[in-house]
Scaffold this motif. Structure first.
Motif, PDB file in Angstrom:
ATOM      1  N   TYR A  72       0.895  -0.856  -0.370  1.00 41.42           N
ATOM      2  CA  TYR A  72       0.019   0.017  -0.171  1.00 41.42           C
ATOM      3  C   TYR A  72       1.097   1.250   0.035  1.00 41.42           C
ATOM      4  CZ  TYR A  72      -3.329  -3.115   1.301  1.00 41.42           C
ATOM      5  OH  TYR A  72      -4.584  -3.951   1.193  1.00 41.42           O
ATOM      6  N   LEU A  73       0.959   2.190  -1.126  1.00 36.86           N
ATOM      7  CA  LEU A  73       1.161   2.842  -0.820  1.00 36.86           C
ATOM      8  C   LEU A  73       0.306   4.028   0.459  1.00 36.86           C
ATOM      9  CD1 LEU A  73       3.618   4.516  -2.122  1.00 36.86           C
ATOM     10  CD2 LEU A  73       1.561   5.539  -4.285  1.00 36.86           C
ATOM     11  N   VAL A  74       1.297   5.588   0.839  1.00 33.65           N
ATOM     12  CA  VAL A  74       0.965   6.174   1.332  1.00 33.65           C
ATOM     13  C   VAL A  74       2.019   7.693   1.712  1.00 33.65           C
ATOM     14  CG1 VAL A  74       1.929   4.799   3.581  1.00 33.65           C
ATOM     15  CG2 VAL A  74      -0.486   6.783   3.600  1.00 33.65           C
ATOM     16  N   ARG A  75       1.283   8.634   1.753  1.00 29.31           N
ATOM     17  CA  ARG A  75       2.197   9.446   1.898  1.00 29.31           C
ATOM     18  C   ARG A  75       2.308   9.940   3.494  1.00 29.31           C
ATOM     19  NH1 ARG A  75       5.169  12.850  -1.030  1.00 29.31           N
ATOM     20  NH2 ARG A  75       5.688  14.905  -0.729  1.00 29.31           N
ATOM     21  N   PHE A  76       3.741  10.281   3.899  1.00 29.68           N
ATOM     22  CA  PHE A  76       3.858  11.097   5.244  1.00 29.68           C
ATOM     23  C   PHE A  76       4.751  12.176   6.111  1.00 29.68           C
ATOM     24  CE2 PHE A  76       3.362   6.433   6.339  1.00 29.68           C
ATOM     25  CZ  PHE A  76       1.837   6.216   7.101  1.00 29.68           C
ATOM     26  N   ASN A  77       4.531  12.810   6.546  1.00 30.18           N
ATOM     27  CA  ASN A  77       5.272  13.604   6.139  1.00 30.18           C
ATOM     28  C   ASN A  77       6.407  13.868   7.216  1.00 30.18           C
ATOM     29  OD1 ASN A  77       3.485  15.672   4.463  1.00 30.18           O
ATOM     30  ND2 ASN A  77       2.286  15.358   5.602  1.00 30.18           N
ATOM     31  N   GLN A  78       7.202  14.707   7.373  1.00 27.30           N
ATOM     32  CA  GLN A  78       8.559  14.630   8.070  1.00 27.30           C
ATOM     33  C   GLN A  78       7.602  15.230   9.336  1.00 27.30           C
ATOM     34  OE1 GLN A  78      12.251  17.155   7.688  1.00 27.30           O
ATOM     35  NE2 GLN A  78      13.508  16.760   8.883  1.00 27.30           N
ATOM     36  N   GLY A  79       8.380  14.361  10.753  1.00 32.53           N
ATOM     37  CA  GLY A  79       7.991  14.337  11.566  1.00 32.53           C
ATOM     38  C   GLY A  79       6.582  14.017  12.359  1.00 32.53           C
ATOM     39  N   ASP A  80       5.802  13.227  11.467  1.00 28.54           N
ATOM     40  CA  ASP A  80       4.616  12.722  11.308  1.00 28.54           C
ATOM     41  C   ASP A  80       4.947  10.772  12.195  1.00 28.54           C
ATOM     42  OD1 ASP A  80       2.706  13.691   9.243  1.00 28.54           O
ATOM     43  OD2 ASP A  80       3.290  12.315   8.685  1.00 28.54           O
ATOM     44  N   ASN A  81       4.269  11.294  13.383  1.00 34.50           N
ATOM     45  CA  ASN A  81       4.684  10.103  14.483  1.00 34.50           C
ATOM     46  C   ASN A  81       2.999   8.948  14.626  1.00 34.50           C
ATOM     47  OD1 ASN A  81       7.109  10.462  16.148  1.00 34.50           O
ATOM     48  ND2 ASN A  81       5.029  12.267  16.787  1.00 34.50           N
ATOM     49  N   ILE A  82       3.837   7.370  13.256  1.00 32.49           N
ATOM     50  CA  ILE A  82       2.879   7.568  12.997  1.00 32.49           C
ATOM     51  C   ILE A  82       2.694   5.621  13.930  1.00 32.49           C
ATOM     52  CG2 ILE A  82       2.421   7.821  10.777  1.00 32.49           C
ATOM     53  CD1 ILE A  82       4.026   5.742   9.668  1.00 32.49           C
ATOM     54  N   ALA A  83       1.082   5.167  13.817  1.00 32.04           N
ATOM     55  CA  ALA A  83       1.058   3.474  14.070  1.00 32.04           C
ATOM     56  C   ALA A  83      -0.020   2.913  13.183  1.00 32.04           C
ATOM     57  CB  ALA A  83       0.099   3.976  15.409  1.00 32.04           C
ATOM     58  N   ILE A  84       0.855   1.426  12.860  1.00 28.67           N
ATOM     59  CA  ILE A  84       0.569   0.819  11.661  1.00 28.67           C
ATOM     60  C   ILE A  84       0.338  -0.224  12.532  1.00 28.67           C
ATOM     61  CG2 ILE A  84       0.848  -0.275   9.801  1.00 28.67           C
ATOM     62  CD1 ILE A  84       2.885   1.584   9.103  1.00 28.67           C
ATOM     63  N   ASP A  85      -1.208  -0.690  11.982  1.00 28.68           N
ATOM     64  CA  ASP A  85      -2.540  -2.147  12.550  1.00 28.68           C
ATOM     65  C   ASP A  85      -2.984  -2.570  11.946  1.00 28.68           C
ATOM     66  OD1 ASP A  85      -3.371  -3.385  14.891  1.00 28.68           O
ATOM     67  OD2 ASP A  85      -5.073  -2.103  15.487  1.00 28.68           O
ATOM     68  N   LEU A  86      -1.910  -3.745  12.239  1.00 26.17           N
ATOM     69  CA  LEU A  86      -2.446  -4.928  10.964  1.00 26.17           C
ATOM     70  C   LEU A  86      -2.904  -6.229  12.067  1.00 26.17           C
ATOM     71  CD1 LEU A  86      -2.251  -6.682   8.467  1.00 26.17           C
ATOM     72  CD2 LEU A  86      -0.368  -6.988   8.524  1.00 26.17           C
ATOM     73  N   THR A  87      -4.386  -6.299  11.182  1.00 28.05           N
ATOM     74  CA  THR A  87      -4.864  -8.127  12.669  1.00 28.05           C
ATOM     75  C   THR A  87      -5.412  -8.663  11.190  1.00 28.05           C
ATOM     76  OG1 THR A  87      -7.161  -6.395  12.298  1.00 28.05           O
ATOM     77  CG2 THR A  87      -5.316  -6.266  14.004  1.00 28.05           C
ATOM     78  N   SER A  88      -5.513 -10.016  11.879  1.00 26.38           N
ATOM     79  CA  SER A  88      -6.082 -11.037  10.101  1.00 26.38           C
ATOM     80  C   SER A  88      -6.563 -11.445  11.520  1.00 26.38           C
ATOM     81  CB  SER A  88      -5.485 -11.226   9.463  1.00 26.38           C
ATOM     82  OG  SER A  88      -6.030 -12.418   8.813  1.00 26.38           O
ATOM     83  N   ARG A 148      -4.970  -0.481   9.738  1.00 29.55           N
ATOM     84  CA  ARG A 148      -5.387   1.052   9.780  1.00 29.55           C
ATOM     85  C   ARG A 148      -4.219   1.939  10.446  1.00 29.55           C
ATOM     86  NH1 ARG A 148      -7.688  -2.480  13.228  1.00 29.55           N
ATOM     87  NH2 ARG A 148     -10.040  -2.994  13.174  1.00 29.55           N
ATOM     88  N   VAL A 149      -3.309   2.496  10.017  1.00 28.15           N
ATOM     89  CA  VAL A 149      -2.691   3.727   9.950  1.00 28.15           C
ATOM     90  C   VAL A 149      -3.030   4.505  10.695  1.00 28.15           C
ATOM     91  CG1 VAL A 149      -0.914   5.529   8.222  1.00 28.15           C
ATOM     92  CG2 VAL A 149      -1.630   2.873   8.271  1.00 28.15           C
ATOM     93  N   THR A 150      -2.666   5.202  11.317  1.00 27.87           N
ATOM     94  CA  THR A 150      -2.649   6.530  12.657  1.00 27.87           C
ATOM     95  C   THR A 150      -1.628   7.003  12.812  1.00 27.87           C
ATOM     96  OG1 THR A 150      -4.343   4.800  13.914  1.00 27.87           O
ATOM     97  CG2 THR A 150      -3.913   6.886  15.257  1.00 27.87           C
ATOM     98  N   ARG A 151      -1.789   8.600  12.511  1.00 28.97           N
ATOM     99  CA  ARG A 151      -0.748  10.259  12.585  1.00 28.97           C
ATOM    100  C   ARG A 151      -1.686  10.087  14.267  1.00 28.97           C
ATOM    101  NH1 ARG A 151      -2.008  10.384   7.099  1.00 28.97           N
ATOM    102  NH2 ARG A 151      -0.239  10.440   5.921  1.00 28.97           N
ATOM    103  N   LEU A 152      -0.285   9.442  15.175  1.00 33.94           N
ATOM    104  CA  LEU A 152      -0.007  10.378  16.645  1.00 33.94           C
ATOM    105  C   LEU A 152       0.152  11.591  17.065  1.00 33.94           C
ATOM    106  CD1 LEU A 152       1.306   7.303  17.497  1.00 33.94           C
ATOM    107  CD2 LEU A 152      -0.872   7.409  17.780  1.00 33.94           C
ATOM    108  N   ARG A 153      -0.755  12.558  17.999  1.00 34.61           N
ATOM    109  CA  ARG A 153      -0.470  13.687  17.897  1.00 34.61           C
ATOM    110  C   ARG A 153      -0.373  13.508  19.160  1.00 34.61           C
ATOM    111  NH1 ARG A 153      -3.669  16.219  13.408  1.00 34.61           N
ATOM    112  NH2 ARG A 153      -5.573  14.798  12.883  1.00 34.61           N
ATOM    113  N   PRO A 154       0.730  14.532  19.513  1.00 37.29           N
ATOM    114  CA  PRO A 154       1.286  15.026  20.683  1.00 37.29           C
ATOM    115  C   PRO A 154       0.249  15.012  22.156  1.00 37.29           C
ATOM    116  CG  PRO A 154       2.078  16.451  19.408  1.00 37.29           C
ATOM    117  CD  PRO A 154       1.329  15.378  18.648  1.00 37.29           C
ATOM    118  N   ILE A 155       0.307  14.689  22.901  1.00 40.04           N
ATOM    119  CA  ILE A 155      -0.906  15.597  23.566  1.00 40.04           C
ATOM    120  C   ILE A 155       0.017  17.199  24.543  1.00 40.04           C
ATOM    121  CG2 ILE A 155      -2.357  13.780  25.086  1.00 40.04           C
ATOM    122  CD1 ILE A 155      -0.464  12.325  25.929  1.00 40.04           C
TER     123      ILE A 155
END
Length: 155
Positions: A72-88, A148-155
């Protein structure tokens, strides 16, 4: 005169048939070339929802370990904090994040929940188009999965 006209007509017909035969021999070559082009590597764009329910099968990319992968192709930006969740529920998952240059940046086999699902956390250092590879561990086959791809945000 009639014989000469008839000979000229036959000659023109032969030239036309020769050109037609040459043109038809070109068509299969063009079709073969187009078929090869459609077989080129084309990762699937991740939808805007950043989630996809899909199926891994033997029609996907062979891994060489007896399993298969789907990219899968996805665009990310510098500084993105991401979580990639793969379930089956159908196969032992592995998720891999590859850089715009194709290098493996991070990979996860089994998540922290004790299952064979995958959960990967990482920070993006360079803006660009990344590949998220979904694959099965070894020869565990394929089946339905959720990515699922989640861009995490600082609190």
């Amino acid at each position: 005169m009639i014989i000469k006209a008839l000979a000229t007509g036959v000659s023109n017909l032969l030239v036309s048939l020769t050109l037609l035969a040459g043109a038809t021999s070109f068509v299969p070559s063009a079709i073969a070339q187009q078929t090869q082009q459609t077989r080129l590597y084309n990762p699937i764009p991740l939808p805007p929802s950043n989630q996809v329910s899909d199926t891994l099968s033997e029609r996907d990319i062979p891994t060489g370990d007896g399993g298969f992968a789907r990219d899968y192709l996805v665009r990310f930006n510098q500084g993105d904090n991401i979580a990639i969740d793969l379930t089956s529920d159908n196969f032992d998952t592995i998720v891999t994040l590859m850089s715009p240059e194709g290098a493996t940046l991070a990979e996860n086999d089994d998540g922290p929940d004790g299952t064979t699902n995958s959960l990967l956390f990482t920070r993006i250092n360079q803006t660009g188009n990344y590949i998220i590879r979904v694959r099965s561990f070894g020869e565990t086959g394929g089946g339905a999965f959720v990515l699922r791809v989640t861009r995490l945000r600082p609190i």
